[in-house]
Enzyme design. Sequence first.
Site, PDB file in Angstrom:
ATOM      1  N   CYS A  46     -16.511 -46.250   9.575  1.00 26.84           N
ATOM      2  CA  CYS A  46     -16.578 -47.007   8.324  1.00 26.84           C
ATOM      3  C   CYS A  46     -17.436 -46.214   7.339  1.00 26.84           C
ATOM      4  O   CYS A  46     -18.595 -45.916   7.635  1.00 26.84           O
ATOM      5  CB  CYS A  46     -17.212 -48.355   8.640  1.00 26.84           C
ATOM      6  SG  CYS A  46     -17.628 -49.346   7.203  1.00 26.84           S
ATOM      7  N   CYS A  56     -12.366 -44.873   2.348  1.00 28.32           N
ATOM      8  CA  CYS A  56     -12.528 -46.115   3.123  1.00 28.32           C
ATOM      9  C   CYS A  56     -11.481 -46.057   4.225  1.00 28.32           C
ATOM     10  O   CYS A  56     -10.299 -45.794   3.945  1.00 28.32           O
ATOM     11  CB  CYS A  56     -12.287 -47.325   2.217  1.00 28.32           C
ATOM     12  SG  CYS A  56     -12.178 -48.895   3.111  1.00 28.32           S
TER      13      CYS A  56
HETATM   14  N1  DGL Z   1     -13.525 -49.625   6.484  1.00 24.71           N
HETATM   15  C1  DGL Z   1     -14.707 -49.608   5.769  1.00 24.71           C
HETATM   16  C2  DGL Z   1     -15.001 -48.343   5.018  1.00 24.71           C
HETATM   17  O1  DGL Z   1     -14.581 -47.293   5.462  1.00 24.71           O
HETATM   18  C3  DGL Z   1     -15.300 -50.882   5.230  1.00 24.71           C
HETATM   19  C4  DGL Z   1     -14.478 -51.692   4.309  1.00 24.71           C
HETATM   20  C5  DGL Z   1     -15.155 -52.985   3.985  1.00 24.71           C
HETATM   21  O2  DGL Z   1     -15.454 -53.743   4.911  1.00 24.71           O
HETATM   22  O3  DGL Z   1     -15.392 -53.221   2.790  1.00 24.71           O
HETATM   23  O4  DGL Z   1     -15.678 -48.337   4.029  1.00 24.71           O
END
Ligand code: DGL
Length: 259
Positions: free
Chosen positions: A73, A183
Site C-alpha cells: 500500500c 496506489c
Molecule cells: N492501496 C492503497 C495504496 O496503495 C490504499 C488505498 C486506500 O485505502 O486509500 O495507496
Amino acid sequence: MNTSPIGIFDSGIGGLSILKEINRILPNENTIYLADNKNCPYGSKSISRIIKLSLKNTSVLAEMNCKIIVIACNTATTNAIQEIRNLFPIPVIGIEPAIKPALLNTKTNKIGILATEMTLTSSLFNQTSNKFSDNIEIIEQIGFGLVNLIEKGDINTKKTKQLLKSYLDPMLDSNIDQLVLGCTHYHFLVPIIRQIIPKEITIQDPNKVIAKQIKKILNRENLENPLKNSYKNKVYVNGNTEIIKNIINSKGDVDFLDF
Ligand code: DGL
C-alpha cells in the site's frame, strides 16, 4: 524461520496485484495477506491513524510468525514505514509511486501521477519527487473516490470510467508520456485506463519491481524457503469478504478475521 510465510497487508484488494507477482517469481513461498477493508480507504485518513492501522496490521502478521513484511500500500508506506521499521526487527518492504523510472523515461518532460491524497501530501513522496524532478513537470492528481469504487467491485463500469477520464484528461492535455499509478488498487483499472489514454503513454506500475526486491532481500537475509512445495496463500479480511473471494478464487483460502 525460512519456511515461515511472507506477510502482506493493504487496506483491501489493492495489494493482491503484488501477491500475484510474488507467487509468480517466488513459487516456494507461502503468504499471509491481510485486507484491512473494515478501515478502507486509508488515503483520506490522518497520518496518526494510518500509522496506528499499519502498526496493528504488522503486529498481527508478526504474531503469525511472518519472516518479512510487505506493505502492499503506497499510502501506508509513505506515511508509516519508518514507524514500522523502528518497532519490528524483521525486514520490511514498502511500495512507493514509481516516480523515478517515469522521470528517467519521459521525452515530453511531463509526467502524470494518480495516487491517494495522503500519498501525494506525504513527506516521503515529496522528498523523492523533488530530488529527481529538475525541469520536469509532475502533474499530480488525487484519485478521489476510486478506491471505494474498486472495493465495491465497480471496476469496469461507466461511472468508474467517467471519473477516471475526468482525472486523466487534464494530464493528456498537458502532453504527459508517463503515467504513474501511485496506489496499488489502481492496478485493477489498467484495462479501462488503456481505453482512455493513447498507447504511446507508458503506465508505471511497480508490482514486478517490488516482487523482485522481495526475492533479493530473502536471498540476502538467507530467508528463502528451501522446500520445493507449491505456495499457499492465506487471506484474512476484517470486513466484506465477497469481492476478495471472487478475485483470489482458487489461488488461496479467504477467511474473516476480526483484527
Ligand atoms: N492501496 C492503497 C495504496 O496503495 C490504499 C488505498 C486506500 O485505502 O486509500 O495507496
